[in-house]
Write an enzyme that holds these catalytic residues in place. Structure first.
Site, PDB file in Angstrom:
ATOM      1  N   TYR A 158      -9.998 -15.720   7.413  1.00 12.12           N
ATOM      2  CA  TYR A 158      -8.218 -15.031   6.944  1.00 12.12           C
ATOM      3  C   TYR A 158      -7.963 -16.389   7.056  1.00 12.12           C
ATOM      4  O   TYR A 158      -8.327 -17.336   8.108  1.00 12.12           O
ATOM      5  CB  TYR A 158      -8.404 -13.998   8.267  1.00 12.12           C
ATOM      6  CG  TYR A 158      -6.902 -13.858   7.965  1.00 12.12           C
ATOM      7  CD1 TYR A 158      -5.499 -13.373   7.470  1.00 12.12           C
ATOM      8  CD2 TYR A 158      -6.699 -14.337   9.351  1.00 12.12           C
ATOM      9  CE1 TYR A 158      -4.770 -12.446   7.341  1.00 12.12           C
ATOM     10  CE2 TYR A 158      -4.794 -13.733   9.516  1.00 12.12           C
ATOM     11  CZ  TYR A 158      -3.800 -13.649   8.730  1.00 12.12           C
ATOM     12  OH  TYR A 158      -2.969 -13.695   9.378  1.00 12.12           O
ATOM     13  N   LYS A 174      -2.850  -1.861   7.816  1.00  9.29           N
ATOM     14  CA  LYS A 174      -3.125  -1.163   8.246  1.00  9.29           C
ATOM     15  C   LYS A 174      -3.941  -1.649   9.742  1.00  9.29           C
ATOM     16  O   LYS A 174      -3.664  -2.675  10.053  1.00  9.29           O
ATOM     17  CB  LYS A 174      -5.218  -1.694   7.464  1.00  9.29           C
ATOM     18  CG  LYS A 174      -5.230  -1.022   5.984  1.00  9.29           C
ATOM     19  CD  LYS A 174      -6.775  -1.110   5.795  1.00  9.29           C
ATOM     20  CE  LYS A 174      -6.676   0.011   3.754  1.00  9.29           C
ATOM     21  NZ  LYS A 174      -7.473   0.132   3.225  1.00  9.29           N
ATOM     22  N   HIS A 199      -1.782   2.386  -5.626  1.00 11.11           N
ATOM     23  CA  HIS A 199      -2.729   1.078  -6.067  1.00 11.11           C
ATOM     24  C   HIS A 199      -2.956   0.184  -6.973  1.00 11.11           C
ATOM     25  O   HIS A 199      -3.419  -1.088  -6.984  1.00 11.11           O
ATOM     26  CB  HIS A 199      -4.383   1.547  -5.140  1.00 11.11           C
ATOM     27  CG  HIS A 199      -5.301   0.039  -5.063  1.00 11.11           C
ATOM     28  ND1 HIS A 199      -5.043  -0.409  -3.708  1.00 11.11           N
ATOM     29  CD2 HIS A 199      -6.151  -0.424  -5.204  1.00 11.11           C
ATOM     30  CE1 HIS A 199      -5.828  -0.660  -3.324  1.00 11.11           C
ATOM     31  NE2 HIS A 199      -6.301  -0.831  -4.016  1.00 11.11           N
ATOM     32  N   ARG A 218      -0.013  -2.455  -7.059  1.00 15.58           N
ATOM     33  CA  ARG A 218      -0.401  -3.433  -5.886  1.00 15.58           C
ATOM     34  C   ARG A 218      -1.703  -4.435  -6.714  1.00 15.58           C
ATOM     35  O   ARG A 218      -1.799  -5.565  -5.953  1.00 15.58           O
ATOM     36  CB  ARG A 218      -1.314  -2.398  -4.464  1.00 15.58           C
ATOM     37  CG  ARG A 218      -2.076  -3.640  -3.443  1.00 15.58           C
ATOM     38  CD  ARG A 218      -2.275  -2.750  -2.675  1.00 15.58           C
ATOM     39  NE  ARG A 218      -3.303  -3.537  -1.317  1.00 15.58           N
ATOM     40  CZ  ARG A 218      -2.828  -3.879  -0.578  1.00 15.58           C
ATOM     41  NH1 ARG A 218      -1.238  -5.126  -0.286  1.00 15.58           N
ATOM     42  NH2 ARG A 218      -3.327  -4.929   0.451  1.00 15.58           N
ATOM     43  N   ARG A 248       1.247  -0.676   0.207  1.00 14.16           N
ATOM     44  CA  ARG A 248       0.353   0.067  -0.182  1.00 14.16           C
ATOM     45  C   ARG A 248       0.980   1.085  -0.075  1.00 14.16           C
ATOM     46  O   ARG A 248       1.941   0.943   0.195  1.00 14.16           O
ATOM     47  CB  ARG A 248      -1.191   0.191   1.078  1.00 14.16           C
ATOM     48  CG  ARG A 248      -1.892  -1.082   1.407  1.00 14.16           C
ATOM     49  CD  ARG A 248      -2.557  -0.949   2.984  1.00 14.16           C
ATOM     50  NE  ARG A 248      -3.998  -2.245   2.902  1.00 14.16           N
ATOM     51  CZ  ARG A 248      -3.289  -3.276   3.305  1.00 14.16           C
ATOM     52  NH1 ARG A 248      -2.348  -3.411   4.114  1.00 14.16           N
ATOM     53  NH2 ARG A 248      -4.858  -3.985   4.188  1.00 14.16           N
ATOM     54  N   HIS A 268      -4.330  -9.118   3.771  1.00 15.90           N
ATOM     55  CA  HIS A 268      -6.156  -8.622   3.404  1.00 15.90           C
ATOM     56  C   HIS A 268      -6.803  -9.695   5.008  1.00 15.90           C
ATOM     57  O   HIS A 268      -6.177 -10.634   5.136  1.00 15.90           O
ATOM     58  CB  HIS A 268      -6.631  -8.775   3.133  1.00 15.90           C
ATOM     59  CG  HIS A 268      -6.719  -7.766   1.595  1.00 15.90           C
ATOM     60  ND1 HIS A 268      -6.978  -8.446   0.198  1.00 15.90           N
ATOM     61  CD2 HIS A 268      -5.974  -6.747   1.676  1.00 15.90           C
ATOM     62  CE1 HIS A 268      -7.069  -7.485  -0.820  1.00 15.90           C
ATOM     63  NE2 HIS A 268      -6.549  -6.429   0.413  1.00 15.90           N
TER      64      HIS A 268
END
Length: 304
Positions: A275, A171, A240, A243, A149, A266
């Protein structure tokens, strides 16, 4: 005049959020909650205890009516939910009213990936060899090599880089490690060889500007746009998109959705996917086998 309880509650919530959230998230949530504050104060509500499902729905409806995009509406709802959870935790509310308001539907807004040949032409175009050109090349290669990112690349320090991987802070302050391909490693080595000519001695940032300080988000975006234009890319280039190209090309080659999920950092690829954590060896193997610029060229396989 003293601030209302609502203003004090909102300020305390944002102060708490600042300890864990990225600057970008904090800025976005502050803007969202200030919009909610204005909406509530227009209705003479001066305490978070007055927040209910009807008000949340009316606020989001008003925002939709004035043209706010579904993506922005979803973030508004997420900010309200965070604030409501804060109020529940501190005994102001009994439950979170935002949980009863569905998240606005969002269309697919992923940028179209560049194809492998386009990216090869872009990345392999010769440059003038100046320190700034070497830095820009290293940023381009690292974005595509590792699927970073913008905030992750901008936040990199020298100590985050290892010979075959880089440590990033994603994040929510979540750390992860991602591989660095051979092409990116060569570009990084070339940049590091001349970085000291630009960087101030005390600066730890991996990428610095002409004045020796850490490159900011806007500066990185501007440099990528300019480099792509000079190299003849007919389409707009932003971080992005690199990415997304990384993820698309890797997934097309490997068909390993879980590895791509982990490499991108993610928590979920969609609401129906869970996940799955993979170990470093699995990730590195998937990466080396599939990423176009991680493979050795035939002449590199020979003994030097």
């Amino acid at each position: 005049m003293a601030d209302s309880p609502l203003r004090q509650q909102l300020a305390a919530c944002l102060e708490t959020l600042a300890r864990t959230a990225s600057p970008a998230t904090l800025h976005a949530y502050r803007r969202d909650l200030e919009a909610l504050l204005a909406f509530l104060e227009e209705r003479k509500i001066e305490d978070g205890a007055g927040l209910d499902v009807g008000l949340v729905r009316r606020f989001l409806g008003a925002e939709r009516s004035r043209g706010l995009a579904p993506r922005s509406l979803a973030r508004r709802r997420a900010a309200i939910s965070h604030f409501a959870n804060f109020l529940v935790k501190h005994g102001v509310l009994e439950h979170n009213p935002a949980e009863l308001v569905p998240t606005p539907r969002q269309g697919a807004h992923l940028p179209k990936p560049l194809d492998v040949d386009q990216l090869a032409r872009l990345l392999d175009t010769p440059h003038d060899g100046s320190p700034l050109a070497l830095r820009d090349q290293a940023m381009l290669e690292l974005f595509y090599s590792s699927g970073l990112r913008l905030a992750e690349l901008a936040g990199l320090d020298l100590g985050d880089l290892e010979p075959r991987r880089v440590r990033v802070l994603g994040k929510g302050g979540k750390p992860r490690q991602v591989p660095v391909g051979r092409s990116a490693r060569r570009a990084l080595d070339a940049w590091l060889a001349c970085r000291a000519r630009l960087a101030a001695p005390e600066v730890t940032a991996l990428f610095v500007g002409a004045r020796g300080r850490r490159l900011g988000h806007r500066a990185i975006q501007k440099r990528l746009t300019e480099v792509a234009r000079r190299r003849g890319l007919p389409e707009h280039l932003h971080p992005h998109r690199l990415r997304h190209s990384f993820a698309s090309h890797l997934l097309e080659s490997s068909q390993d959705l879980r590895a791509v999920q982990e490499l991108l950092g993610h928590a979920n690829l969609s609401t129906t996917q869970v996940y799955t954590k993979l170990d470093w060896q699995h990730l590195a193997a998937s990466y080396d086998a599939a990423h176009p610029r991680a493979r050795r060229r035939s002449d590199e396989t020979r003994d030097a």
